[in-house]
Design a protein around this motif. Structure first.
Motif, PDB file in Angstrom:
ATOM      1  N   ARG A  49       0.787  -1.294   0.002  1.00 10.75           N
ATOM      2  CA  ARG A  49       0.031   0.020  -0.097  1.00 10.75           C
ATOM      3  C   ARG A  49       0.964   1.201   0.091  1.00 10.75           C
ATOM      4  O   ARG A  49       0.434   2.230  -0.630  1.00 10.75           O
ATOM      5  CB  ARG A  49      -0.830   0.017   1.082  1.00 10.75           C
ATOM      6  N   LEU A  50       1.957   1.205   0.472  1.00 10.92           N
ATOM      7  CA  LEU A  50       3.134   2.575   0.742  1.00 10.92           C
ATOM      8  C   LEU A  50       3.545   2.513  -0.598  1.00 10.92           C
ATOM      9  O   LEU A  50       3.311   3.852  -1.175  1.00 10.92           O
ATOM     10  CB  LEU A  50       3.954   2.134   1.624  1.00 10.92           C
ATOM     11  N   LEU A  55       1.442   4.625  -3.326  1.00 12.14           N
ATOM     12  CA  LEU A  55       1.112   6.009  -3.284  1.00 12.14           C
ATOM     13  C   LEU A  55       2.189   6.573  -4.241  1.00 12.14           C
ATOM     14  O   LEU A  55       1.795   7.732  -4.636  1.00 12.14           O
ATOM     15  CB  LEU A  55       1.685   6.360  -1.959  1.00 12.14           C
ATOM     16  N   THR A  88       8.583   7.047  -1.930  1.00 13.86           N
ATOM     17  CA  THR A  88       8.039   6.374  -0.746  1.00 13.86           C
ATOM     18  C   THR A  88       9.120   5.292  -0.498  1.00 13.86           C
ATOM     19  O   THR A  88       9.959   4.829  -1.426  1.00 13.86           O
ATOM     20  CB  THR A  88       6.632   5.499  -1.043  1.00 13.86           C
ATOM     21  N   CYS A 140      -5.399  14.184   6.948  1.00 15.33           N
ATOM     22  CA  CYS A 140      -5.473  13.102   7.409  1.00 15.33           C
ATOM     23  C   CYS A 140      -6.016  12.987   8.922  1.00 15.33           C
ATOM     24  O   CYS A 140      -6.942  11.893   9.225  1.00 15.33           O
ATOM     25  CB  CYS A 140      -4.101  12.500   7.416  1.00 15.33           C
ATOM     26  N   ASN A 184      -5.151  -1.182   5.891  1.00 14.13           N
ATOM     27  CA  ASN A 184      -6.031  -0.635   4.607  1.00 14.13           C
ATOM     28  C   ASN A 184      -6.688   0.539   4.907  1.00 14.13           C
ATOM     29  O   ASN A 184      -6.826   1.597   4.240  1.00 14.13           O
ATOM     30  CB  ASN A 184      -7.118  -1.718   4.090  1.00 14.13           C
ATOM     31  N   PHE A 230      -4.196   3.580   4.927  1.00 17.80           N
ATOM     32  CA  PHE A 230      -3.585   3.787   3.615  1.00 17.80           C
ATOM     33  C   PHE A 230      -4.875   4.873   2.921  1.00 17.80           C
ATOM     34  O   PHE A 230      -4.699   5.514   1.982  1.00 17.80           O
ATOM     35  CB  PHE A 230      -3.029   2.757   2.884  1.00 17.80           C
ATOM     36  N   ASP A 231      -6.109   4.108   3.101  1.00 19.29           N
ATOM     37  CA  ASP A 231      -7.089   4.778   2.626  1.00 19.29           C
ATOM     38  C   ASP A 231      -7.314   6.353   2.852  1.00 19.29           C
ATOM     39  O   ASP A 231      -7.308   7.205   1.959  1.00 19.29           O
ATOM     40  CB  ASP A 231      -8.671   3.959   2.907  1.00 19.29           C
ATOM     41  N   MET A 246      -4.944   8.138   3.834  1.00 16.81           N
ATOM     42  CA  MET A 246      -3.631   8.586   3.538  1.00 16.81           C
ATOM     43  C   MET A 246      -3.883   9.189   2.163  1.00 16.81           C
ATOM     44  O   MET A 246      -3.510  10.291   1.741  1.00 16.81           O
ATOM     45  CB  MET A 246      -2.480   8.002   3.876  1.00 16.81           C
ATOM     46  N   GLU A 247      -4.462   8.205   1.309  1.00 14.98           N
ATOM     47  CA  GLU A 247      -4.695   8.647  -0.097  1.00 14.98           C
ATOM     48  C   GLU A 247      -5.330   9.621  -0.254  1.00 14.98           C
ATOM     49  O   GLU A 247      -5.345  10.753  -1.247  1.00 14.98           O
ATOM     50  CB  GLU A 247      -5.142   7.309  -0.779  1.00 14.98           C
TER      51      GLU A 247
END
Length: 458
Positions: free
Chosen positions: A362-363, A366, A375, A410, A438, A441-442, A444-445
């Motif tokens: 997931r990182l 990004l 990243t 965030c 998840n 990271f959702d 963060m996106e």
């Protein structure tokens, strides 16, 4: 939890009386910091009752999560039985047991555990021990410590002196004659057209050339974080540490591995030096996850070989006159012992290795966002570096602005990050689940996307 209607008064006290670490003098007395007043698992709760995922796990340290009553009970029981002892004249079973448990988990012959109050004092102790040992060995000129740009080793005088974060050095004195800094090992900023292999060769040459230029008779040690945490989660090229150790051995230079962040499970192992980076250093410094942040404690772990070289018939009658009132504090030791027990019983290290691939996947994803310039990470630690146009050449104020925007969005959506200028750094509690990864990271996106939209709108 403090009642909500009390917080404006408490905020005034916070601004008037509580000097925080890294306090900006321009803003002192006028901050509106978030109060974190309760916590459970991977979440913290603010003064308004808002629940947030704790992305940094406090300060890289709350490994087993918040609200663990087993650790709290162990601390309370120890405090009732024996709240304090003087480590200068007596001993206690809790730190003696802990020293044994730490030594069981360190690589090679690193079996001598000197307990400190935290990571800075652990590094300070390591540097002082290296100096002390060379004095006993009749090598008083062998004192220079080689470190790296972007390295962070602490904020005591000696630890700060061997730290390489340039923006932390502008207004404070350091022992400049003690430290020599190698160039940045971040391959992301290597020259265009240079391969990773060539960059690695250059970084190894930097170390060897520094030893030659200073003189091996003057270089005492090389200190390195397995990955440079506060410097932006910089992961050196594969093989860097092993080749650095070979250079150190060749020139009689000690190797200090600063595992204040990477120790105690952050990369899926008790310590990262041998298991992840294939090295057995001479000294390991550690803190943070040792107690999962429940109470302060650190340790400087020294090899038998180093101790043997200056003890017994080799001692010259010397005393290592270094120590702290709270060295081996029994309540801290009780917390650490229970922390280790929980790690083993609950399979924390296995869990980290199990969920880390998703975390890193997931990182890495990004990177596809246009304002993300890089990243990087390992295990359960990561960094997202952003800039207005996706490059690495923006000004400081622009970098600060983009980092602040992402952090604001965030946090508004339920994720606390640790903003380092234009870098979003996170290292969640090790008990985090795949669903929670998840979710993190959702958020963060979305935070990055909202910040990018604001920039585009002007």
């Amino acid at each position: 939890m403090t009642r909500l209607n009390d917080f404006e008064t408490i905020r005034q006290w916070d601004n008037a009386n509580f000097v925080h670490p890294w306090e900006g003098m321009g803003e002192i007395g006028n901050n509106r910091r978030t109060f974190t007043e309760a916590a459970s698992g991977i979440h913290i709760t603010t003064e308004t009752g808002k629940r947030l995922i704790d992305g940094p796990a406090g300060m890289w340290c709350v490994q087993v999560g918040y609200g663990n009553t087993e650790i709290a009970d162990a601390m309370a029981e120890q405090a009732r039985d024996m709240a304090y002892f003087s480590p200068f004249s007596n001993t206690n079973s809790a730190p003696a047991r802990l020293a044994h448990e730490v030594a069981r988990r360190t690589p090679g012959d690193l079996n001598r555990v000197f307990f400190t109050t935290g990571g800075s004092t652990a590094v300070d102790t390591a540097v002082r021990f290296v100096q002390f040992r060379n004095n006993v060995l009749g090598k008083p000129e062998k004192k220079v410590i080689i470190s790296r740009q972007k390295a962070y080793h602490g904020s005591t005088y000696l630890a700060a002196s061997v730290s390489g974060k340039e923006r932390d050095k502008g207004w404070l004195d350091q022992a400049q004659e003690l430290a020599y800094f190698l160039p940045n090992v971040n391959s992301h900023i290597r020259p265009d057209g240079m391969s990773i292999a060539d960059f690695l060769d250059e970084k190894i040459a930097d170390l060897e050339n520094a030893i030659h230029d200073i003189g091996a008779n003057k270089v005492a040690a090389f200190i390195a974080e397995p990955l440079l945490a506060s410097g932006g989660v910089i992961v050196p090229p594969e093989g860097y540490h092993k080749r650095c150790l070979e250079v150190c051995r060749k020139h009689d230079v000690l190797y200090i591995s600063d595992e204040v962040v990477t120790g105690w499970g952050r990369l899926g192992h008790w310590f990262a030096s041998e298991e992840v980076f294939d090295i057995v250093p001479d000294i390991i410094t550690t803190a943070k996850g040792l107690t999962s942040g429940y109470v302060p404690m650190g340790a400087c772990i020294i090899s038998d070989a180093l101790i043997d070289s200056i003890s017994g018939d080799n001692s010259q009658g010397a005393t290592f006159s270094n120590g702290f009132t709270y060295s081996g504090h029994p309540v801290s030791a009780a917390a650490a012992l229970k922390n280790i027990e929980i790690f083993e019983r609950d399979g924390i290290l296995d869990h980290v290795r199990s969920v880390a691939p998703l975390f890193q996947e997931r990182l890495d994803a990004l990177r596809d966002h246009p304002i993300v310039s890089d990243t990087r990470g390992m295990g359960l630690v990561g960094c997202v570096e952003c800039s207005i146009d996706g490059s690495v050449k923006n000004g400081l104020e622009q970098d600060r602005a983009i980092g602040a925007r992402i952090d604001h969005h965030c946090q508004d959506m339920g994720l606390l990050l640790r903003p380092l200028i234009n870098m979003c750094v996170f290292s969640p509690p090790l008990i985090i689940s795949e669903d929670q990864i998840n979710q993190m990271f959702d958020i963060m996106e979305k935070g990055i996307a909202l910040a990018a939209a604001e920039i585009q709108a002007g």
